[in-house]
Enzyme design. Structure first.
Site, PDB file in Angstrom:
ATOM      1  N   GLU A 251       0.830  -1.211   0.000  1.00 22.44           N
ATOM      2  CA  GLU A 251       0.000   0.000   0.000  1.00 22.44           C
ATOM      3  C   GLU A 251       0.864   1.261   0.000  1.00 22.44           C
ATOM      4  OE1 GLU A 251      -3.174   0.530  -0.561  1.00 22.44           O
ATOM      5  OE2 GLU A 251      -3.383  -1.622  -0.852  1.00 22.44           O
TER       6      GLU A 251
ATOM      7  N   TYR B 272      -8.027   6.575   2.632  1.00 22.30           N
ATOM      8  CA  TYR B 272      -8.057   5.479   1.664  1.00 22.30           C
ATOM      9  C   TYR B 272      -7.285   4.248   2.190  1.00 22.30           C
ATOM     10  CZ  TYR B 272      -6.248   2.556  -1.959  1.00 22.30           C
ATOM     11  OH  TYR B 272      -5.881   1.450  -2.648  1.00 22.30           O
TER      12      TYR B 272
ATOM     13  N   ASP C 159     -10.607   5.046  -3.989  1.00 26.63           N
ATOM     14  CA  ASP C 159      -9.515   5.661  -4.745  1.00 26.63           C
ATOM     15  C   ASP C 159     -10.034   6.061  -6.129  1.00 26.63           C
ATOM     16  OD1 ASP C 159      -9.752   3.278  -6.105  1.00 26.63           O
ATOM     17  OD2 ASP C 159      -7.617   2.845  -6.159  1.00 26.63           O
TER      18      ASP C 159
END
Ligand code: SF4
Length: 334
Positions: free
Chosen positions: A41, A124, A142
């Site tokens: 991520e 997010y 996103d």
């Protein structure tokens, strides 16, 4: 705004048959799950999958676990991040690893409010982790996800309140109980099928419930915000005999802060600077900014304030690729 009842089932069905094999998609029971997800991520922020893959694999060779990373230092981590850009991510990732190991027993907190307290983790990423690690019913919104929902509804992104949309459709969206897979599936679907420029409608499993596909008046693609363009003067103090350059971590540029750069100033003035030799002009992009650079140099054996000498040939310290480009530019100075 109403989403069809069977949307999550259709997207998950597509995902089960078409998902890419990616090294961070480990089994739900894997002890590596949290570490791999965190690393991917952080690396995937602003960066494409194919660029991240070699960095991800190499990083694991040096730091195979959250614990091994937490014992490391910034210099080593930045070195492994070299070339991937957006170096603040590397710092935040290391800081997050240290906090998780020390304060959370190497586990991800269960509440989103606590996840968002970790360095570099915004809305997010926190939602993505909540789904991936704790299999919570949530959606990480996103650009991909916004585009998919916006097309399915054939409504412009800026006219949709995505949090409200998810809240009012949560019963149907989370019906399958495969929360982690659904977050992943939506992103994958946006990246591979409902692509920004050319949605693959002809082979899309969702087209029967997609208003964009059915409409004669399709929404237009959201315009991308153009990066800001700014002018900078860069001043290279060069020790000709020792083949060194003065770099400083002190700048107020708002990017590459705390990284070694030559002294650098934003400017609107087009005139050349007195007492400096003009070397060249070049363009560069950093963190969504377009830079027009005027490169100046002078020979000096006197170190300017708040600076350090660095070899123009190679250094143990981490030097961002932007600074290395400057080294290359001035390599012709004799
Ligand atoms: S039919 Fe086309 S626009 Fe609609 S979801 Fe599928 S790919 Fe996207």
């Amino acid at each position: 705004m109403h989403l069809q009842n069977n949307l999550s089932k259709k997207i998950l069905g597509w995902y089960d048959n078409n998902r890419r094999i990616l090294p961070w998609r480990v089994s739900k029971k894997s002890t590596k799950k949290l570490y791999y997800r965190l690393l991917s991520e952080f690396m995937l922020q602003q960066t494409q999958v194919k660029t991240v893959l070699p960095y991800f694999k190499n990083f694991l060779l040096h730091f195979p676990s959250l614990e091994s990373l937490s014992r490391s230092n910034e210099r080593k981590v930045l070195k492994l991040w070299e070339g991937l850009g957006y170096y603040r991510r590397a710092r935040n990732f290391l800081a997050t690893a240290k906090i998780l190991v020390k304060e959370h027993n190497s586990k991800l907190p269960k509440k989103i409010i606590d996840i968002k307290k970790l360095p570099g983790i915004g809305d997010y990423t926190a939602n993505a982790l909540l789904a991936f690690i704790h299999d919570q019913p949530t959606i990480a919104i996103d650009g991909n996800v916004k585009r998919v929902f916006s097309r399915i509804l054939n409504k412009n992104e800026n006219k949709i309140d995505f949090n409200k949309l998810i809240e009012s459709n949560k019963k149907s969206l989370f019906k399958t109980k495969r929360h982690s897979d659904f977050v992943e599936a939506l992103m994958e679907f946006g990246a591979l099928i409902c692509k920004p420029k050319e949605p693959q409608c002809f082979k899309c499993d969702v087209k029967s419930i997609c208003r964009y596909f059915k409409s004669n008046k399709k929404i237009k693609r959201a315009k991308r915000i153009q990066p800001q363009e700014k002018n900078y003067n860069i001043f290279c103090y060069i020790d000709k005999i020792k083949k060194k350059i003065a770099l400083t971590k002190k700048n107020d540029l708002g990017f590459l802060d705390k990284f070694y750069l030559p002294p650098m100033k934003e400017t609107n003035i087009k005139n050349k600077i007195k007492n400096w030799n003009f070397h060249s002009k070049f363009k560069n992009s950093i963190s969504n900014k377009k830079l027009n650079i005027n490169l100046y140099y002078k020979f000096s054996s006197k170190l300017p304030l708040q600076s350090q000498w660095f070899s123009l040939k190679g250094n143990k310290e981490f030097i961002p690729s932007f600074t290395k480009k400057i080294f290359k530019q001035i390599s012709d100075i004799n």
